[in-house]
Design a protein around this motif. Structure first.
Motif, PDB file in Angstrom:
ATOM      1  N   LEU A   8       0.848  -1.188   0.000  1.00 55.16           N
ATOM      2  CA  LEU A   8       0.000   0.000   0.000  1.00 55.16           C
ATOM      3  C   LEU A   8       0.892   1.250   0.000  1.00 55.16           C
ATOM      4  CD1 LEU A   8      -2.630  -1.111   2.691  1.00 55.16           C
ATOM      5  CD2 LEU A   8      -2.709  -1.462   0.212  1.00 55.16           C
ATOM      6  N   TYR A   9       0.256   2.412  -0.003  1.00 57.15           N
ATOM      7  CA  TYR A   9       1.006   3.670  -0.047  1.00 57.15           C
ATOM      8  C   TYR A   9       0.615   4.584   1.104  1.00 57.15           C
ATOM      9  CZ  TYR A   9       2.389   2.551  -4.831  1.00 57.15           C
ATOM     10  OH  TYR A   9       2.921   1.952  -5.939  1.00 57.15           O
ATOM     11  N   HIS A  10       1.431   5.623   1.266  1.00 59.95           N
ATOM     12  CA  HIS A  10       1.026   6.746   2.115  1.00 59.95           C
ATOM     13  C   HIS A  10       1.520   8.018   1.434  1.00 59.95           C
ATOM     14  CE1 HIS A  10      -0.446   8.441   5.900  1.00 59.95           C
ATOM     15  NE2 HIS A  10       0.454   9.377   5.670  1.00 59.95           N
ATOM     16  N   VAL A  11       0.578   8.904   1.085  1.00 56.26           N
ATOM     17  CA  VAL A  11       0.929  10.142   0.382  1.00 56.26           C
ATOM     18  C   VAL A  11       1.079  11.277   1.401  1.00 56.26           C
ATOM     19  CG1 VAL A  11       0.227  11.795  -1.395  1.00 56.26           C
ATOM     20  CG2 VAL A  11      -0.368   9.362  -1.655  1.00 56.26           C
ATOM     21  N   LEU A  12       2.283  11.845   1.456  1.00 56.93           N
ATOM     22  CA  LEU A  12       2.574  12.887   2.452  1.00 56.93           C
ATOM     23  C   LEU A  12       1.890  14.216   2.123  1.00 56.93           C
ATOM     24  CD1 LEU A  12       6.388  12.222   2.913  1.00 56.93           C
ATOM     25  CD2 LEU A  12       4.598  11.789   4.620  1.00 56.93           C
ATOM     26  N   GLY A  13       1.696  14.472   0.836  1.00 57.51           N
ATOM     27  CA  GLY A  13       1.079  15.745   0.443  1.00 57.51           C
ATOM     28  C   GLY A  13       2.003  16.933   0.649  1.00 57.51           C
ATOM     29  N   GLY A  14       3.286  16.689   0.788  1.00 56.10           N
ATOM     30  CA  GLY A  14       4.243  17.782   0.982  1.00 56.10           C
ATOM     31  C   GLY A  14       5.564  17.220   1.436  1.00 56.10           C
ATOM     32  N   LYS A  15       6.462  18.109   1.833  1.00 59.41           N
ATOM     33  CA  LYS A  15       7.764  17.666   2.320  1.00 59.41           C
ATOM     34  C   LYS A  15       8.352  18.734   3.211  1.00 59.41           C
ATOM     35  CE  LYS A  15       9.734  19.283  -2.013  1.00 59.41           C
ATOM     36  NZ  LYS A  15      10.517  18.945  -3.186  1.00 59.41           N
ATOM     37  N   VAL A  16       9.447  18.365   3.883  1.00 55.54           N
ATOM     38  CA  VAL A  16      10.144  19.334   4.722  1.00 55.54           C
ATOM     39  C   VAL A  16      10.812  20.351   3.796  1.00 55.54           C
ATOM     40  CG1 VAL A  16      12.030  19.640   6.370  1.00 55.54           C
ATOM     41  CG2 VAL A  16      10.559  17.608   6.511  1.00 55.54           C
ATOM     42  N   THR A  57      10.778   9.230  -0.990  1.00 54.33           N
ATOM     43  CA  THR A  57      10.754  10.672  -1.279  1.00 54.33           C
ATOM     44  C   THR A  57      11.731  10.933  -2.416  1.00 54.33           C
ATOM     45  OG1 THR A  57      12.430  10.991   0.427  1.00 54.33           O
ATOM     46  CG2 THR A  57      10.137  11.347   1.068  1.00 54.33           C
ATOM     47  N   ASN A  58      11.634  12.101  -3.021  1.00 55.47           N
ATOM     48  CA  ASN A  58      12.494  12.402  -4.162  1.00 55.47           C
ATOM     49  C   ASN A  58      13.952  12.597  -3.726  1.00 55.47           C
ATOM     50  OD1 ASN A  58      10.812  12.357  -6.540  1.00 55.47           O
ATOM     51  ND2 ASN A  58       9.671  13.998  -5.538  1.00 55.47           N
ATOM     52  N   PRO A  59      14.911  12.228  -4.610  1.00 55.63           N
ATOM     53  CA  PRO A  59      16.323  12.313  -4.245  1.00 55.63           C
ATOM     54  C   PRO A  59      16.883  13.734  -4.346  1.00 55.63           C
ATOM     55  CG  PRO A  59      16.105  11.379  -6.430  1.00 55.63           C
ATOM     56  CD  PRO A  59      14.710  11.642  -5.933  1.00 55.63           C
ATOM     57  N   ASP A  60      16.342  14.638  -3.508  1.00 54.03           N
ATOM     58  CA  ASP A  60      16.917  15.979  -3.414  1.00 54.03           C
ATOM     59  C   ASP A  60      17.006  16.328  -1.927  1.00 54.03           C
ATOM     60  OD1 ASP A  60      14.290  16.645  -2.624  1.00 54.03           O
ATOM     61  OD2 ASP A  60      13.725  17.201  -4.652  1.00 54.03           O
ATOM     62  N   ALA A  61      17.561  17.494  -1.616  1.00 49.44           N
ATOM     63  CA  ALA A  61      17.822  17.848  -0.219  1.00 49.44           C
ATOM     64  C   ALA A  61      16.544  17.807   0.622  1.00 49.44           C
ATOM     65  CB  ALA A  61      18.460  19.234  -0.154  1.00 49.44           C
ATOM     66  N   GLY A 103      19.004   4.543  -7.390  1.00 53.64           N
ATOM     67  CA  GLY A 103      19.033   4.399  -8.837  1.00 53.64           C
ATOM     68  C   GLY A 103      18.660   5.682  -9.557  1.00 53.64           C
ATOM     69  N   ILE A 104      17.810   6.474  -8.886  1.00 54.55           N
ATOM     70  CA  ILE A 104      17.337   7.704  -9.520  1.00 54.55           C
ATOM     71  C   ILE A 104      18.402   8.783  -9.305  1.00 54.55           C
ATOM     72  CG2 ILE A 104      15.456   9.375  -9.530  1.00 54.55           C
ATOM     73  CD1 ILE A 104      13.870   7.057  -8.001  1.00 54.55           C
ATOM     74  N   PRO A 105      18.817   9.482 -10.353  1.00 52.54           N
ATOM     75  CA  PRO A 105      19.875  10.476 -10.191  1.00 52.54           C
ATOM     76  C   PRO A 105      19.512  11.540  -9.158  1.00 52.54           C
ATOM     77  CG  PRO A 105      19.084  10.381 -12.479  1.00 52.54           C
ATOM     78  CD  PRO A 105      18.279   9.420 -11.703  1.00 52.54           C
ATOM     79  N   VAL A 106      20.510  12.007  -8.424  1.00 58.04           N
ATOM     80  CA  VAL A 106      20.275  13.057  -7.429  1.00 58.04           C
ATOM     81  C   VAL A 106      19.710  14.286  -8.133  1.00 58.04           C
ATOM     82  CG1 VAL A 106      21.413  14.606  -5.789  1.00 58.04           C
ATOM     83  CG2 VAL A 106      22.086  12.204  -5.920  1.00 58.04           C
ATOM     84  N   GLY A 107      18.680  14.860  -7.551  1.00 59.40           N
ATOM     85  CA  GLY A 107      18.035  16.019  -8.157  1.00 59.40           C
ATOM     86  C   GLY A 107      16.958  15.612  -9.155  1.00 59.40           C
ATOM     87  N   GLY A 108      16.910  14.312  -9.506  1.00 54.70           N
ATOM     88  CA  GLY A 108      15.854  13.821 -10.397  1.00 54.70           C
ATOM     89  C   GLY A 108      14.586  13.626  -9.581  1.00 54.70           C
TER      90      GLY A 108
END
Ligand SMILES: [Zn+2]
Length: 202
Positions: A104-112, A144-148, A174-179
């Motif tokens: 299953l999933y959990h959608v945060l709807g945002g990020k720090v 989460t996405n591979p960015d800061a 596997g996903i490039p940083v910033g991608g």
């Protein structure tokens, strides 16, 4: 735009607000809508109205749904002990296209996002912790996405789950940083999911 009749002016102005649509494209689209069958034009108008009026967020995972629960949470064949945490619904859709994840999933709807004054409390973390407390979830996969900001979000969730008994893992790098997950290709996402590793904050 005084040369256009008022309703046409209004249509062009609304179309121009869409991303990637400039003044000329807005005019072209407006003329196209003028030309097509009434039924086709109304179907478009209804589709727009329905996504705004009928779509809700799933009461469990915050995915989009037109019922109480989304089709993933209502699917009994999926594994409820595995929950993949994503920032947005569009990330969930990208991962579902891979087709290999059966949890299953959990959608945060945002990020720090400190620059926007957004802490982890601005996300649906509280609801995730409540789900974990019920004891069914055995593994939380941080996707989460591979960015800061994505890294900070995952780190914070890991810390909040520190004292629970769930295993916390992260997608392989596997996903490039910033991608982003949204634009990663299917192969990349499949590898990132199957090569996931225990998060190093225990
Ligand atoms: Zn759901």
């Amino acid at each position: 735009m005084a040369e256009f009749a008022e309703p046409l002016q209004r249509l062009i102005a609304e179309l121009e607000k869409l991303p990637g649509v400039g003044a000329r494209t807005a005019e072209r689209l407006a003329y196209h809508l003028l030309k097509i069958d009434r039924d086709d034009a109304m179907a478009l108008a209804r589709a727009i109205r329905d996504v705004k009026e009928r779509l809700k967020t799933c009461q469990i995972c915050f995915n989009m749904t037109d019922g109480e629960l989304c089709r993933i949470c209502s699917d009994r064949s999926r594994d409820p002990s595995l929950v993949c945490v994503v920032e947005h619904v569009r990330d969930l859709i990208a991962l579902e296209k891979v087709g290999s994840f059966q949890g299953l999933y959990h959608v945060l709807g945002g990020k720090v996002a400190p620059s926007e004054g957004k802490s982890i409390q601005s996300t649906t973390l509280g609801a995730l912790l409540a789900r974990v407390k019920k004891g069914v979830i055995k593994e939380v996969i941080l996707a989460t996405n591979p960015d800061a900001e994505g890294d900070a979000t995952s780190l914070s969730i890991g810390q909040h789950l520190h004292n629970s008994s769930v295993k916390v893992t992260r997608l392989a790098r596997g996903i490039p940083v910033g991608g982003s997950i949204e634009f990663a290709n299917v192969e990349m996402l499949r590898e990132a999911m199957s090569g996931r590793q225990e998060a190093g904050n225990k």
